[in-house]
Design an enzyme around this catalytic site. Structure first.
Site, PDB file in Angstrom:
ATOM      1  N   HIS A 272       3.259   1.657   2.383  1.00 59.35           N
ATOM      2  CA  HIS A 272       3.479   0.239   2.701  1.00 59.35           C
ATOM      3  C   HIS A 272       3.312   0.009   4.195  1.00 59.35           C
ATOM      4  O   HIS A 272       3.448   0.943   4.977  1.00 59.35           O
ATOM      5  CB  HIS A 272       4.910  -0.177   2.328  1.00 59.35           C
ATOM      6  CG  HIS A 272       5.156  -0.190   0.855  1.00 59.35           C
ATOM      7  ND1 HIS A 272       6.293   0.316   0.291  1.00 59.35           N
ATOM      8  CD2 HIS A 272       4.405  -0.657  -0.169  1.00 59.35           C
ATOM      9  CE1 HIS A 272       6.237   0.163  -1.028  1.00 59.35           C
ATOM     10  NE2 HIS A 272       5.096  -0.420  -1.331  1.00 59.35           N
ATOM     11  N   HIS A 284       1.849   2.620 -12.288  1.00 60.16           N
ATOM     12  CA  HIS A 284       0.644   1.837 -12.010  1.00 60.16           C
ATOM     13  C   HIS A 284      -0.528   2.787 -11.870  1.00 60.16           C
ATOM     14  O   HIS A 284      -0.339   3.970 -11.664  1.00 60.16           O
ATOM     15  CB  HIS A 284       0.759   1.098 -10.686  1.00 60.16           C
ATOM     16  CG  HIS A 284       1.880   0.127 -10.629  1.00 60.16           C
ATOM     17  ND1 HIS A 284       2.177  -0.722 -11.651  1.00 60.16           N
ATOM     18  CD2 HIS A 284       2.761  -0.146  -9.638  1.00 60.16           C
ATOM     19  CE1 HIS A 284       3.201  -1.468 -11.301  1.00 60.16           C
ATOM     20  NE2 HIS A 284       3.585  -1.139 -10.086  1.00 60.16           N
TER      21      HIS A 284
HETATM   22  O1  CDP Z   1       5.770  -3.069  -6.988  1.00 64.82           O
HETATM   23  P1  CDP Z   1       4.363  -2.673  -6.746  1.00 64.82           P
HETATM   24  O2  CDP Z   1       4.206  -1.190  -6.686  1.00 64.82           O
HETATM   25  O3  CDP Z   1       3.412  -3.323  -7.674  1.00 64.82           O
HETATM   26  O4  CDP Z   1       3.937  -3.272  -5.311  1.00 64.82           O
HETATM   27  P2  CDP Z   1       4.174  -3.034  -3.739  1.00 64.82           P
HETATM   28  O5  CDP Z   1       4.279  -1.600  -3.399  1.00 64.82           O
HETATM   29  O6  CDP Z   1       5.254  -3.940  -3.292  1.00 64.82           O
HETATM   30  O7  CDP Z   1       2.789  -3.579  -3.158  1.00 64.82           O
HETATM   31  C1  CDP Z   1       2.276  -4.823  -3.536  1.00 64.82           C
HETATM   32  C2  CDP Z   1       0.869  -4.645  -4.072  1.00 64.82           C
HETATM   33  O8  CDP Z   1      -0.005  -4.202  -3.029  1.00 64.82           O
HETATM   34  C3  CDP Z   1       0.755  -3.596  -5.158  1.00 64.82           C
HETATM   35  O9  CDP Z   1       1.089  -4.145  -6.411  1.00 64.82           O
HETATM   36  C4  CDP Z   1      -0.685  -3.149  -5.050  1.00 64.82           C
HETATM   37  O10 CDP Z   1      -1.522  -4.014  -5.781  1.00 64.82           O
HETATM   38  C5  CDP Z   1      -0.979  -3.311  -3.559  1.00 64.82           C
HETATM   39  N1  CDP Z   1      -0.883  -2.050  -2.810  1.00 64.82           N
HETATM   40  C6  CDP Z   1      -2.046  -1.298  -2.581  1.00 64.82           C
HETATM   41  O11 CDP Z   1      -3.118  -1.656  -3.071  1.00 64.82           O
HETATM   42  N2  CDP Z   1      -1.988  -0.170  -1.817  1.00 64.82           N
HETATM   43  C7  CDP Z   1      -0.831   0.260  -1.310  1.00 64.82           C
HETATM   44  N3  CDP Z   1      -0.815   1.373  -0.558  1.00 64.82           N
HETATM   45  C8  CDP Z   1       0.362  -0.460  -1.553  1.00 64.82           C
HETATM   46  C9  CDP Z   1       0.300  -1.620  -2.305  1.00 64.82           C
END
Ligand code: CDP
Length: 310
Positions: A272, A284
């Site tokens: 992140h 995912h």
């Molecule tokens: O909860 P979730 O894992 O879906 O999401 P998040 O970690 O809060 O990040 C938001 C969105 O950003 C994810 O759903 C991914 O689509 C994208 N993401 C990504 O493409 N690459 C990363 N290193 C982190 C997040």
């Protein structure tokens, strides 16, 4: 060497590296392709009807309607007087939206200086109540029009809103007068925290408007991507938002989508932009999702911003 092997299992290394090479080969070149944009809007309209279905509304979910939870088998909620009164009348967005920015939470945003670029879009979507504090503004911007919130964040970060709501209400102020998009009917344990979030905002006359994600929409979007080779247990929030944007916006740019541990400069990248907490492993399929997004980028259907912004 042994240590390296444990941190990055060897089978993933070539894949990340191949993707880095492929992205570098393509470079910054991008050409908008109206035919591709129209085609995807049509495909998504046919499967999932985003303008009508993305949120639970009084229009698509009248009293007595059975909402089937998309994240669990055999659970449903029958719309009753209490829940019906919380739904917006109809899609509240002025369509079509023009330039949309979908901001994922990937570590590539760090030091990207993409904040100004993002803030110039007409409609900005963010995932999972991300931090927008001063230290990040230059990289991720300040404006938000729609932000998703997972019930699990409400549970973990705000003690399920069972105690003080002040910290929650205060921390929502950074999202201005956006829509807060919550999957209230995806998993049974998520419904109560979502309804509590609704009341916490309503009781404090917050500027945010709650939109409950429509489980039927989430399910059909999930099937749409499954048919295109995305096999995770559930789509990531970011891919749901990109799909929504492709259905609602004239132009889509995606930022912060980079689920790899190495950046384009071959330096390590955190998961992140604000921490390095990795996702639950097989939930995912972010790298598979990335490949789909990359195809859309190459075909001019949406634009992926992966390098720093000028
Ligand atoms: O909860 P979730 O894992 O879906 O999401 P998040 O970690 O809060 O990040 C938001 C969105 O950003 C994810 O759903 C991914 O689509 C994208 N993401 C990504 O493409 N690459 C990363 N290193 C982190 C997040």
């Amino acid at each position: 060497v042994l240590c390296w092997f444990y941190i990055f299992p060897v089978y993933r290394l070539p894949r990340d590296k191949d993707i880095v090479e492929e992205v570098l080969r393509q470079g910054e070149a991008w050409q908008k392709n109206q035919t591709g944009i129209d085609l995807y809007r049509k495909l998504l309209t046919d499967c999932c009807n985003p303008p009508r279905m993305f949120a639970v509304t009084k229009e698509n979910s009248p009293l007595g309607k059975v909402l089937w939870y998309d994240g669990e088998l055999y659970h449903s909620h029958t719309v009753n007087n209490e829940t019906y009164s919380l739904f917006v009348q109809d899609n509240p967005l002025q369509l079509p939206l023009k330039k949309c920015a979908v901001v994922g939470n990937g570590g590539i945003l760090r030091r990207s200086k993409c904040g100004r670029d993002i803030d110039q879009a007409n409609f900005i979507m963010r995932c999972n109540l991300p931090p927008l504090s001063k230290e990040y503004v230059e990289d991720v911007g300040t404006r938000t029009h729609l932000v998703t919130a997972n019930p699990s964040i409400i549970e973990k970060r705000f003690q399920n809103l069972l105690w003080s709501r002040k910290a929650f209400v205060d921390s929502m102020k950074v999202y201005g007068s956006s829509y807060i998009y919550m999957p209230a009917f995806s998993m049974k344990p998520g419904t109560d925290p979502s309804l509590r979030t609704y009341y916490a905002l309503a009781d404090t006359s917050s500027n945010l408007t709650m939109l409950f994600a429509n489980p039927e929409f989430l399910a059909t979007v999930g099937k749409f991507w499954k048919a295109r080779g995305v096999h995770g247990k559930r789509l990531s929030t970011g891919l749901f938002l990109v799909s929504l944007a492709l259905g609602l916006c004239e132009e889509v740019t995606a930022y912060g989508f980079w689920p790899f541990s190495v950046g384009l400069d071959e330096q390590p990248v955190s998961h992140h932009y604000y921490d390095n907490v990795l996702p639950y492993k097989w939930f995912h399929a972010m790298p598979e999702e990335f490949v789909q997004l990359w195809h859309l980028h190459k075909s001019g259907t949406l634009r992926m911003k992966l390098g720093p912004c000028p």
